[in-house]
Write a protein that holds these residues in place. Structure first.
Motif, PDB file in Angstrom:
ATOM      1  N   ARG A 122       0.689  -1.120   0.259  1.00  0.00           N
ATOM      2  CA  ARG A 122       0.030  -0.126  -0.044  1.00  0.00           C
ATOM      3  C   ARG A 122       0.786   1.104  -0.037  1.00  0.00           C
ATOM      4  N   GLU A 123       2.037   1.156   0.796  1.00  0.00           N
ATOM      5  CA  GLU A 123       2.757   2.315   0.684  1.00  0.00           C
ATOM      6  C   GLU A 123       3.441   2.762  -0.604  1.00  0.00           C
ATOM      7  N   LEU A 124       3.863   1.567  -1.401  1.00  0.00           N
ATOM      8  CA  LEU A 124       4.189   1.648  -2.494  1.00  0.00           C
ATOM      9  C   LEU A 124       3.239   2.361  -3.590  1.00  0.00           C
ATOM     10  N   TYR A 125       2.234   1.877  -3.563  1.00  0.00           N
ATOM     11  CA  TYR A 125       0.840   2.378  -4.323  1.00  0.00           C
ATOM     12  C   TYR A 125       0.709   3.634  -4.187  1.00  0.00           C
ATOM     13  N   GLU A 126       0.724   4.024  -3.018  1.00  0.00           N
ATOM     14  CA  GLU A 126       0.639   5.543  -2.606  1.00  0.00           C
ATOM     15  C   GLU A 126       1.619   6.319  -3.052  1.00  0.00           C
ATOM     16  N   GLN A 127       2.848   6.071  -2.860  1.00  0.00           N
ATOM     17  CA  GLN A 127       3.905   6.644  -3.721  1.00  0.00           C
ATOM     18  C   GLN A 127       3.821   6.957  -5.110  1.00  0.00           C
ATOM     19  N   LEU A 128       3.214   5.688  -5.744  1.00  0.00           N
ATOM     20  CA  LEU A 128       3.262   5.755  -7.170  1.00  0.00           C
ATOM     21  C   LEU A 128       2.017   6.821  -7.583  1.00  0.00           C
ATOM     22  N   ARG A 129       0.976   6.786  -6.737  1.00  0.00           N
ATOM     23  CA  ARG A 129      -0.085   7.646  -7.143  1.00  0.00           C
ATOM     24  C   ARG A 129       0.434   9.121  -7.017  1.00  0.00           C
ATOM     25  N   THR A 130       1.162   9.290  -5.777  1.00  0.00           N
ATOM     26  CA  THR A 130       1.462  10.683  -5.689  1.00  0.00           C
ATOM     27  C   THR A 130       2.816  11.172  -6.742  1.00  0.00           C
ATOM     28  N   SER A 131       3.430  10.272  -7.313  1.00  0.00           N
ATOM     29  CA  SER A 131       4.313  10.570  -8.671  1.00  0.00           C
ATOM     30  C   SER A 131       3.583  10.805  -9.919  1.00  0.00           C
ATOM     31  N   GLY A 132       2.021  10.614  -9.755  1.00  0.00           N
ATOM     32  CA  GLY A 132       1.421  10.843 -10.980  1.00  0.00           C
ATOM     33  C   GLY A 132       0.759   9.771 -11.760  1.00  0.00           C
ATOM     34  N   LEU A 133       1.045   8.412 -11.330  1.00  0.00           N
ATOM     35  CA  LEU A 133       0.200   7.369 -11.823  1.00  0.00           C
ATOM     36  C   LEU A 133      -0.948   7.063 -11.315  1.00  0.00           C
TER      37      LEU A 133
END
Length: 229
Positions: free
Chosen positions: A181-192
């Motif tokens: 989940r933390e990785l998922y949130e990082q990727l969303r924050t990066s624009g994906l």
């Protein structure tokens, strides 16, 4: 009521209870019925009880079931390891692929997806427990792979998938789901524009829901112990 229909009701209650316990809406968690090794009749019993999304691990078996139920409004997800020489039938017959673990597989699926079909919905599989026997990229490799997959035509990157090492208590179960989940949130924050966390099975769905799962993949609790005969 069939045993499968009764089991589906019980699983849906588990999802609802788990969602309410952590303040989530039960409707935000989709149930994927893992029907691998089970006959078409079992799928039809589940479909008669309202189940629409089914997961398969074996290419030929999954394609056969998808073709046999064409026009019945069922959605087929490929959730097993995928070899490069078997991507074409998956691209032709499935709506989702959960186990993208390297760019070559994604590129082949993109090239082989028929033009008349909507984009293939895909998740990148992450080996969150670092098990040598499990498919999936590492947490460190995931961002670059996700960006590369998201750029391919005929595919739509939806999110991440994981099959953590089994654990006996909820705290141990939640740790790898939290990492995903933390990785998922990082990727969303990066624009994906991701919206899917495919994680949680019969034995740990509560832990997965608590950590943000949007799809839980349930086989044994619906169909029974695996039938490998």
């Amino acid at each position: 009521m069939s045993a499968i229909a009764s089991n589906l009701q019980a699983v849906r209650r588990r999802i609802e209870t788990a969602a309410q316990a952590c303040g989530r809406a039960p409707d935000d968690i989709a149930l994927l019925a893992v029907s691998k090794t089970w006959p078409l009749d079992s799928v039809l019993q589940a479909a008669a009880a309202g189940q629409r999304a089914f997961g398969e691990n074996y290419v030929q078996e999954g394609c056969d079931k998808a073709m046999a139920t064409a026009g019945q409004g069922l959605e087929w997800h490929f959730i097993g390891p995928l070899q490069s020489n078997k991507t074409r039938p998956v691209a032709e017959h499935f709506a989702w692929v959960h186990g993208i673990d390297r760019l070559k597989i994604a590129e082949r699926l993109s090239t082989q997806r028929p033009e008349h079909l909507p984009p293939l919905q895909v998740c990148v599989q992450v080996n969150v427990s670092g098990e040598a026997s499990k498919s999936g990229c590492t947490l460190a490799e995931a961002p670059a792979l996700c960006r590369a997959v998201a750029a391919l035509p005929h595919l739509q990157l939806r999110g991440l998938m994981a099959i953590p090492e089994p654990a006996d208590n909820e705290a141990a179960q939640r740790a790898p789901f939290r990492a995903l989940r933390e990785l998922y949130e990082q990727l969303r924050t990066s624009g994906l524009p991701l919206d899917t966390l495919s994680m949680g099975m019969s034995h740990d769905l509560e832990a997965a829901v608590a950590e943000g799962a949007t799809i839980v993949r349930i086989g044994t609790a619906i169909f029974g112990e695996r039938n490998y005969a």
